[in-house]
Motif scaffolding. Structure first.
Motif, short mmCIF file in Angstrom:
data_model
loop_
_atom_site.label_atom_id
_atom_site.label_comp_id
_atom_site.label_asym_id
_atom_site.label_seq_id
_atom_site.Cartn_x
_atom_site.Cartn_y
_atom_site.Cartn_z
N VAL A 1 0.85 -1.18 0.00
CA VAL A 1 0.00 0.00 0.00
C VAL A 1 0.89 1.24 0.00
CG1 VAL A 1 -1.80 1.29 1.22
CG2 VAL A 1 -1.82 -1.22 1.25
N TYR A 2 0.67 2.12 -0.99
CA TYR A 2 1.48 3.33 -1.13
C TYR A 2 0.61 4.57 -0.98
CZ TYR A 2 5.08 0.32 -3.22
OH TYR A 2 6.01 -0.66 -3.46
N VAL A 3 1.17 5.56 -0.29
CA VAL A 3 0.61 6.91 -0.28
C VAL A 3 1.36 7.70 -1.35
CG1 VAL A 3 0.30 9.05 1.03
CG2 VAL A 3 0.01 6.83 2.16
N ILE A 4 0.62 8.29 -2.29
CA ILE A 4 1.25 9.05 -3.38
C ILE A 4 0.85 10.52 -3.22
CG2 ILE A 4 1.48 9.31 -5.87
CD1 ILE A 4 0.54 6.39 -6.14
N TYR A 5 1.86 11.35 -2.99
CA TYR A 5 1.60 12.79 -2.84
C TYR A 5 2.18 13.51 -4.05
CZ TYR A 5 2.44 17.63 -1.45
OH TYR A 5 2.50 19.00 -1.43
N GLY A 6 1.34 14.34 -4.67
CA GLY A 6 1.79 15.10 -5.82
C GLY A 6 0.68 15.98 -6.32
N PRO B 1 5.23 12.13 -9.17
CA PRO B 1 4.85 12.43 -7.79
C PRO B 1 5.87 13.38 -7.13
CG PRO B 1 6.05 10.38 -7.87
CD PRO B 1 6.02 10.90 -9.29
N ILE B 2 5.49 13.93 -5.98
CA ILE B 2 6.42 14.72 -5.17
C ILE B 2 7.04 13.84 -4.09
CG2 ILE B 2 6.61 16.62 -3.50
CD1 ILE B 2 4.45 18.08 -5.11
N ALA B 3 6.23 13.00 -3.48
CA ALA B 3 6.72 12.07 -2.46
C ALA B 3 5.88 10.80 -2.52
CB ALA B 3 6.65 12.69 -1.06
N VAL B 4 6.50 9.68 -2.15
CA VAL B 4 5.81 8.39 -2.11
C VAL B 4 6.19 7.69 -0.82
CG1 VAL B 4 5.51 6.14 -3.20
CG2 VAL B 4 5.78 8.17 -4.63
N ARG B 5 5.19 7.15 -0.15
CA ARG B 5 5.44 6.43 1.11
C ARG B 5 4.86 5.03 1.03
NH1 ARG B 5 1.56 7.28 6.18
NH2 ARG B 5 2.16 5.42 7.37
N LEU B 6 5.69 4.04 1.30
CA LEU B 6 5.20 2.67 1.46
C LEU B 6 4.63 2.55 2.87
CD1 LEU B 6 4.83 -0.26 0.57
CD2 LEU B 6 7.20 -0.68 1.27
N ALA B 7 3.32 2.38 2.98
CA ALA B 7 2.64 2.44 4.28
C ALA B 7 2.69 1.09 4.97
CB ALA B 7 1.20 2.90 4.08
N GLU B 8 3.85 0.79 5.54
CA GLU B 8 4.01 -0.49 6.25
C GLU B 8 3.65 -0.36 7.72
OE1 GLU B 8 7.45 -2.97 4.10
OE2 GLU B 8 8.17 -1.07 4.93
N ALA B 9 4.07 0.73 8.35
CA ALA B 9 3.82 0.93 9.78
C ALA B 9 2.98 2.19 9.97
CB ALA B 9 5.14 1.07 10.53
#
Length: 479
Positions: free
Chosen positions: A298-303, A309-317
């Motif tokens: 599951v990824y959070v994609i900010y842009g 994108p501007i930033a991408v976070r792998l939502a593990e924790a």
């Protein structure tokens, strides 16, 4: 120095994967009657539009309005315009006739691709304004698919419009160089694989998918009427097509999770990854997604449209909602600076300088040497992760807190559908929608924030949101 235009990536795919299905468009009101298009099918349609445009002397660099209904014809018309070196212009969603006329004048549009009925009815009217209405080709014929016309790298490849969540929709001009750079970044962050089956919510992802040769299965969602989506039909599509990757916004995934939790507790094992963005993404939704799609990353994609994108976070924790929305590290290749606004203080006493997120780089649609001001406010933590804490027009810091921090805490409450905190001279007025009790809202605010930070607590049947994502709060409309 002229360079190949972005379309050359797609042209290559159409030739190399002529017999492979590249696009599946849903049947809409006619459930189950989806239409599949191979590379050859798409190439034939693009060639027909190329022939039509050349017949009417469409020139390189000329803006052409895309007035076709959302569907495969719109995609093929857009690609034909781009292939000839002309500039496709997409009107804002829900634009009025007056708005479209203004757009024609501002962009110097000389031609528009529209349904045949519209071309016959209104051609005489717009011809007086110097605009030719071109109806969609009725017969594919035997036109040869033309290769891409070379264009300057700085020429606009596509003109689209923002959602207008903080005011009027603004035109976004992505050059061929920027569109290519965005495509390359997406390939690096989310490497495609042969035979990939993607399930993108919005058709603009199609350009990237066609460029890498991935199959796009468009979700069966009424275009422009996201509120009317039927999750059961989407889940049936996912099962039938065995889609492996999904992208969408908060409203869309919340609806999918709601259906899966109630009616389909067995995970969909073929889903390998999903990305959610378009607005701040609550940790509570990420937790639900990890449960509903247990085998998926599951990824959070900010842009934004200007910088994807501007930033991408792998939502593990999970992260602490009180700290804002964590969107991960800034994408490599981007320069990022925070235009200072003030300081926020976290419960552990840590203070962070907050500012408007401004970015610059190859995949940012901004004038050379200038910074793109995103309208988002946030801070970088000690690990280099970007946290969003506020939005332009509501950015005031009250007692070391910005509005996203308040909203994110409230979003974690059971029964909370939406929450909004609007800054006032003395703190925040809090608005919320859902079945959560007023007492639970007050208790959460008291546990996490300074005494007196929040003034009025107001329950509403519906909070105003943008029409495109149904996820961004329209703070200026809160009453």
């Amino acid at each position: 120095m002229p360079l190949p235009n972005f379309y050359h990536h797609i042209h290559r795919t159409l030739l190399q994967q002529a017999e492979q299905v590249l696009l599946v468009w849903p049947g809409g009101a006619t459930a189950g009657l989806a239409t599949a298009y191979t590379g050859r099918d798409l190439g034939q349609r693009i060639a027909a539009y190329q022939q039509l445009l050349r017949k009417h002397n469409t020139r390189a660099g000329q803006p052409v309005l895309l007035g076709l209904p959302v569907g495969a014809e719109l995609i093929c018309g857009l690609l034909a315009v781009m292939s000839l070196g002309a500039v496709p212009v997409l009107p804002p969603a829900g634009a009025s006739a007056v708005g479209v006329l203004g757009l024609l004048r501002r962009n110097g549009v000389g031609a528009a691709l529209v349904p045949n009925k519209s071309a016959r009815r209104y051609n005489w009217l717009l011809r007086g304004l110097g605009v030719r209405l071109l109806g969609a080709p009725q017969h594919l014929g035997t036109a040869e698919l033309l290769p891409p016309q070379a264009v300057p790298a700085t020429q606009p490849a596509l003109v689209s419009h923002s959602s207008g969540s903080t005011g009027q929709a603004k035109a976004i001009r992505r050059s061929h160089a920027v569109l290519t750079a965005q495509h390359e970044v997406l390939k690096q962050v989310f490497p495609p694989w042969p035979g990939q089956r993607d399930f993108p919510l919005f058709p603009n992802v199609l350009l990237h998918n066609l460029a890498v040769g991935a199959l796009s299965v468009l979700p069966d969602v009424p275009w422009g009427q996201l509120a009317n989506l039927q999750p059961a039909r989407l889940v049936q599509q996912l099962q039938t097509t065995q889609a492996e990757t999904l992208t969408g916004n908060v409203f869309y995934f919340a609806a999918l999770c709601g259906y899966l939790e109630q009616h389909h507790p067995t995970p969909l094992p073929h889903v390998r990854a999903l990305g959610v963005g378009g607005s701040p993404v609550p940790e509570s939704l990420l937790q639900r997604l990890r449960s509903c799609f247990a085998g998926a990353a599951v990824y959070v994609i900010y842009g934004s449209s200007e910088a994807e994108p501007i930033a991408v976070r792998l939502a593990e924790a999970p992260t602490n909602p009180r700290s804002g929305y964590c969107v991960g590290p800034v994408q490599a290749g981007l320069s990022c600076r925070l235009q200072p606004l003030g300081v926020v203080e976290l419960p552990n006493g840590t203070q962070h300088q907050v500012g408007e997120v401004c970015v610059q780089g190859a995949h940012v649609a901004a004038e050379p040497g200038t910074w793109l001001h995103t309208g988002d406010f946030g801070y970088l933590d000690a690990q280099g992760l970007l946290w969003l804490t506020g939005r332009k027009g509501n950015e005031a810091i009250c007692q070391g807190v910005q509005h996203y921090q308040v909203e994110h805490v409230l979003c974690s409450l059971p029964g909370m559908e939406r929450a909004a905190a609007r800054a006032t001279p003395t703190g925040f007025d809090v608005y919320y929608q859902g079945t959560v009790s007023d007492a639970a809202v007050r208790t959460a605010l008291a546990q996490h924030f300074p005494v007196g930070l929040c003034n009025r607590i107001l329950r509403r049947q519906h909070l105003p949101v943008d029409s495109r994502h149904l996820s961004k709060i329209l703070y200026h409309q809160l009453r």
